[in-house]
Scaffold this motif. Structure first.
Motif, mmCIF file in Angstrom:
data_model
loop_
_atom_site.group_PDB
_atom_site.id
_atom_site.type_symbol
_atom_site.label_atom_id
_atom_site.label_comp_id
_atom_site.label_asym_id
_atom_site.label_seq_id
_atom_site.Cartn_x
_atom_site.Cartn_y
_atom_site.Cartn_z
ATOM 1 N N GLN A 136 0.831 -1.200 0.000
ATOM 2 C CA GLN A 136 0.000 0.000 0.000
ATOM 3 C C GLN A 136 0.866 1.251 0.000
ATOM 4 O O GLN A 136 2.064 1.186 0.232
ATOM 5 C CB GLN A 136 -0.903 -0.003 1.231
ATOM 6 N N SER A 137 0.241 2.377 -0.219
ATOM 7 C CA SER A 137 0.953 3.647 -0.258
ATOM 8 C C SER A 137 1.355 4.076 1.157
ATOM 9 O O SER A 137 0.811 3.579 2.144
ATOM 10 C CB SER A 137 0.079 4.709 -0.925
ATOM 11 N N PRO A 138 2.308 5.001 1.252
ATOM 12 C CA PRO A 138 2.764 5.472 2.560
ATOM 13 C C PRO A 138 1.593 5.951 3.425
ATOM 14 O O PRO A 138 0.661 6.581 2.933
ATOM 15 C CB PRO A 138 3.705 6.622 2.219
ATOM 16 N N GLY A 139 1.671 5.623 4.692
ATOM 17 C CA GLY A 139 0.643 6.017 5.643
ATOM 18 C C GLY A 139 -0.410 4.946 5.896
ATOM 19 O O GLY A 139 -1.185 5.041 6.836
ATOM 20 N N TRP A 140 -0.442 3.903 5.066
ATOM 21 C CA TRP A 140 -1.409 2.818 5.223
ATOM 22 C C TRP A 140 -0.708 1.588 5.778
ATOM 23 O O TRP A 140 0.303 1.149 5.237
ATOM 24 C CB TRP A 140 -2.065 2.491 3.881
ATOM 25 N N TYR A 141 -1.257 1.052 6.856
ATOM 26 C CA TYR A 141 -0.650 -0.075 7.552
ATOM 27 C C TYR A 141 -1.599 -1.263 7.599
ATOM 28 O O TYR A 141 -2.816 -1.100 7.653
ATOM 29 C CB TYR A 141 -0.275 0.333 8.989
ATOM 30 N N ALA A 142 -1.016 -2.454 7.575
ATOM 31 C CA ALA A 142 -1.775 -3.687 7.765
ATOM 32 C C ALA A 142 -1.436 -4.210 9.155
ATOM 33 O O ALA A 142 -0.273 -4.198 9.563
ATOM 34 C CB ALA A 142 -1.401 -4.713 6.705
ATOM 35 N N GLN A 143 -2.458 -4.638 9.875
ATOM 36 C CA GLN A 143 -2.257 -5.184 11.213
ATOM 37 C C GLN A 143 -2.841 -6.583 11.281
ATOM 38 O O GLN A 143 -3.921 -6.834 10.735
ATOM 39 C CB GLN A 143 -2.938 -4.308 12.267
ATOM 40 N N LEU A 144 -2.140 -7.481 11.953
ATOM 41 C CA LEU A 144 -2.656 -8.823 12.201
ATOM 42 C C LEU A 144 -3.255 -8.848 13.597
ATOM 43 O O LEU A 144 -2.611 -8.427 14.561
ATOM 44 C CB LEU A 144 -1.541 -9.859 12.063
ATOM 45 N N CYS A 145 -4.491 -9.332 13.664
ATOM 46 C CA CYS A 145 -5.250 -9.287 14.916
ATOM 47 C C CYS A 145 -5.630 -10.699 15.348
ATOM 48 O O CYS A 145 -6.026 -11.525 14.520
ATOM 49 C CB CYS A 145 -6.508 -8.448 14.733
ATOM 50 N N ARG A 146 -5.572 -10.926 16.636
ATOM 51 C CA ARG A 146 -5.890 -12.241 17.186
ATOM 52 C C ARG A 146 -7.390 -12.504 17.224
ATOM 53 O O ARG A 146 -7.818 -13.652 17.184
ATOM 54 C CB ARG A 146 -5.269 -12.400 18.562
ATOM 55 N N ASN A 147 -8.179 -11.459 17.284
ATOM 56 C CA ASN A 147 -9.631 -11.622 17.319
ATOM 57 C C ASN A 147 -10.227 -11.358 15.934
ATOM 58 O O ASN A 147 -9.734 -10.519 15.182
ATOM 59 C CB ASN A 147 -10.257 -10.687 18.345
ATOM 60 N N GLY A 148 -11.297 -12.047 15.616
ATOM 61 C CA GLY A 148 -11.946 -11.904 14.316
ATOM 62 C C GLY A 148 -12.582 -10.550 14.089
ATOM 63 O O GLY A 148 -12.864 -10.166 12.960
ATOM 64 N N ASN A 149 -12.794 -9.784 15.177
ATOM 65 C CA ASN A 149 -13.429 -8.472 15.041
ATOM 66 C C ASN A 149 -12.413 -7.335 14.909
ATOM 67 O O ASN A 149 -12.759 -6.169 15.025
ATOM 68 C CB ASN A 149 -14.370 -8.216 16.219
ATOM 69 N N GLY A 150 -11.148 -7.661 14.678
ATOM 70 C CA GLY A 150 -10.133 -6.629 14.456
ATOM 71 C C GLY A 150 -9.568 -6.032 15.725
ATOM 72 O O GLY A 150 -9.051 -4.919 15.704
#
Length: 126
Positions: free
Chosen positions: A84-98
């Motif tokens: 993605q472009s600068p400023g956009w992050y992907a996060q991995l979450c342990r819960n299905g609701n983010g």
């Protein structure tokens, strides 16, 4: 888990190629073929992608929109790439609701991580 910038990998490959060729000229730069801002390893620009293993093989599952994206049946070590472009992050979450997100992936970076305890990918940005 390892975090590696694509630019770092490409710079290493380019430097090795120049050293191997000595005074020769590279026909095509790896960075030119996979510059930030384009599709890389079948992951479209603007997407966060999950591959089937800890490699670039195959067609990844792509996630484009801001917010939470639950995923199912992801076990073992997989490659997660944030194209993605600068400023956009992907996060991995342990819960299905983010929620309970403990891995954040910067733009143009990937991680090889055991997805077994994770249940969603959240995209956040400006």
């Amino acid at each position: 888990m390892s975090r590696t910038s694509i630019r770092t990998k490409l710079a290493t490959v380019a430097a090795a190629g120049v050293m191997a060729l000595g005074t020769g000229v590279l026909a095509a730069s790896p960075a030119g073929a996979a510059a930030a801002g384009g599709t890389f390893a079948n992951c479209s620009y603007g997407a966060a992608c999950i591959y089937g293993g800890a490699n670039w093989n195959g067609w990844p599952k792509e996630y484009f929109t801001r917010g939470n994206h639950p995923f199912y049946n992801q076990y073992g070590v997989k490659r997660v790439f944030n194209n993605q472009s600068p400023g956009w992050y992907a996060q991995l979450c342990r819960n299905g609701n983010g929620t309970n997100c403990d891995i954040t992936i910067a733009p143009w970076t990937y991680v090889d991580v055991d997805l077994t305890p994770y249940n969603s990918l959240r995209i956040v940005g400006p």
